[in-house]
Enzyme design. Sequence first.
Site, short mmCIF file in Angstrom:
data_model
loop_
_atom_site.label_atom_id
_atom_site.label_comp_id
_atom_site.label_asym_id
_atom_site.label_seq_id
_atom_site.Cartn_x
_atom_site.Cartn_y
_atom_site.Cartn_z
N ARG A 6 0.77 -1.14 0.03
CA ARG A 6 -0.11 -0.02 0.12
C ARG A 6 0.72 1.30 -0.24
NH1 ARG A 6 -3.05 -3.85 2.03
NH2 ARG A 6 -0.92 -4.48 2.95
N THR A 7 1.93 1.36 1.03
CA THR A 7 2.64 2.52 1.00
C THR A 7 3.25 2.83 -0.24
OG1 THR A 7 2.60 2.06 3.26
CG2 THR A 7 4.22 3.72 2.57
N LYS B 291 26.55 -4.02 -1.91
CA LYS B 291 28.10 -4.06 -2.27
C LYS B 291 28.74 -3.41 -1.09
CE LYS B 291 27.62 -2.77 -7.22
NZ LYS B 291 27.86 -1.78 -8.11
N ARG C 217 11.60 3.64 3.32
CA ARG C 217 11.21 2.65 4.51
C ARG C 217 12.33 1.93 4.72
NH1 ARG C 217 6.00 -0.98 4.51
NH2 ARG C 217 5.22 0.86 5.26
N HIS D 52 5.67 5.89 11.69
CA HIS D 52 5.03 5.76 10.23
C HIS D 52 4.01 7.05 10.03
CE1 HIS D 52 3.80 4.23 6.73
NE2 HIS D 52 3.74 2.91 6.85
C1 NCD Z 1 2.27 -0.96 8.20
C2 NCD Z 1 3.75 -0.77 8.39
O1 NCD Z 1 4.42 -1.05 7.40
O2 NCD Z 1 3.98 -0.34 9.52
N1 NCD Z 1 1.55 -1.19 7.10
C3 NCD Z 1 1.41 -0.18 6.30
O3 NCD Z 1 2.12 0.68 6.01
N2 NCD Z 1 0.20 0.18 6.01
C4 NCD Z 1 1.61 -1.89 9.43
C5 NCD Z 1 2.06 -3.53 9.45
O4 NCD Z 1 3.14 -3.81 8.41
O5 NCD Z 1 1.66 -4.14 10.12
#
Ligand code: NCD
Length: 310
Positions: free
Chosen positions: A57-58, A86, A107, A135
Site C-alpha cells: 500500500r505505502t 556492495k 522505508r 510511520h
Molecule cells: C504497516 C507498516 O508497514 O508499518 N503497514 C502499512 O504501511 N500500511 C503495518 C504493518 O506492517 O503491520
Amino acid sequence: MGLKGRDLVSIRDLSREEVVEVLKASRRMLPYSEGSKIGHQLEGKVLTLAFFEPSTRTRLSFETAMARLGGRSVTISDPSASSLRKGETLYDTIRVIGQYGDAVVLRHPNEGAARLAAQASDRPVINAGDGAGQHPTQTLIDLATIEEKFGTLQGLNVVLLGDLKYGRTVHSLARALALFGTSLVLTAPPTLAMPEEVRKDLDSAGAKVQEEPELERAVKNADVLYVTRIQRERFGDEAEFAKVAGSYRVDPALLEPAKERMIVLHPLPRTGEISPSVDASPHAAYFRQAFLGVPVRMGLLSLILTGKAA
Ligand code: NCD
C-alpha cells in the site's frame, strides 16, 4: 511556515495546525484520487522511493499519488539489486539519490534510518516506516479516515489494540491523537505494551490515556477500534512470538455490543487479527482507510513539493 521543502520523519515534526492543513489538502485531492479529475499539480516533479522492507500500500499509493497528479516516481524496491548490497552505507545512498528527484520516501528496517536520511539529503525526506519507530504518513491516513467518518477528531475514544511495542503506526498515531485531545485506550498483550518513550510523550502532551487489557470492555465504549498485526519480523526470538500469536481476534460477536457508529481500522496487512466476516459489517472501515492513502499522500506531496494543495 508552510510545509514546502520540509522533511516528515516523525509525526512530531507537524504541529496540530499543520496536520489540519494536510487533512484539508487531502480532502481536496479526493476527485483526483478517484480519477474523476485529471491532475497536473506535480507535473515535472520526480519522487524517489527507496524501500528496504516489504510494502504494498505505502509504495503503490505514493506512486499512484504522483502519477495521478502528473508527476513521476523512481523506485528501489529490491535492496539486493542496489549498491547497498556492495556495502554502500545508507548515508551515501541517500546522499546521492536525494539529488536525483525532488524528494525521497524511505522505508527501512532500522529505527532512526529516516532521521539519518534527512541529514544526508538536501531534498525533503519522508519517513515511510523506520523499523519499530514511526510511520507518520500512515497516521495522516488514519486521521483522515476518522475525520471522514466523524467529521472531527475531537472528543473521541480511540482503542489501540495489538502490538503496541513494535507497531510503528501506533507510535505515530497515539502522538498525533494527543494533539487533538482524544481519549486513548491501550489494549495489548502484557509483553507488547506501549514503549515508555511514547508514554512519556503522551504524558507531556497531557493526553488522556488508559490501559484496558480486556478487549471486550474496551470495545464497548470505543468510537474507533484501531487493530494492529503482531510485528513478527521485529521479534528477536520466534518462541516469544509464538507466546502472543493469535492472542486477540476481532470478530462479529466481539463487535455486537459496540456503539452503532464505531469504526474498525487497521493499517493492513492483517494476519488473522480481524476475521474476514467483519468485512461486511458497517463498522469495517479498513479498506476505505487503505484507499485514502492515495488522496492523503497527494495532499502531503503537493504541500511538500509545491507549497500548494489545490
Ligand atoms: C504497516 C507498516 O508497514 O508499518 N503497514 C502499512 O504501511 N500500511 C503495518 C504493518 O506492517 O503491520
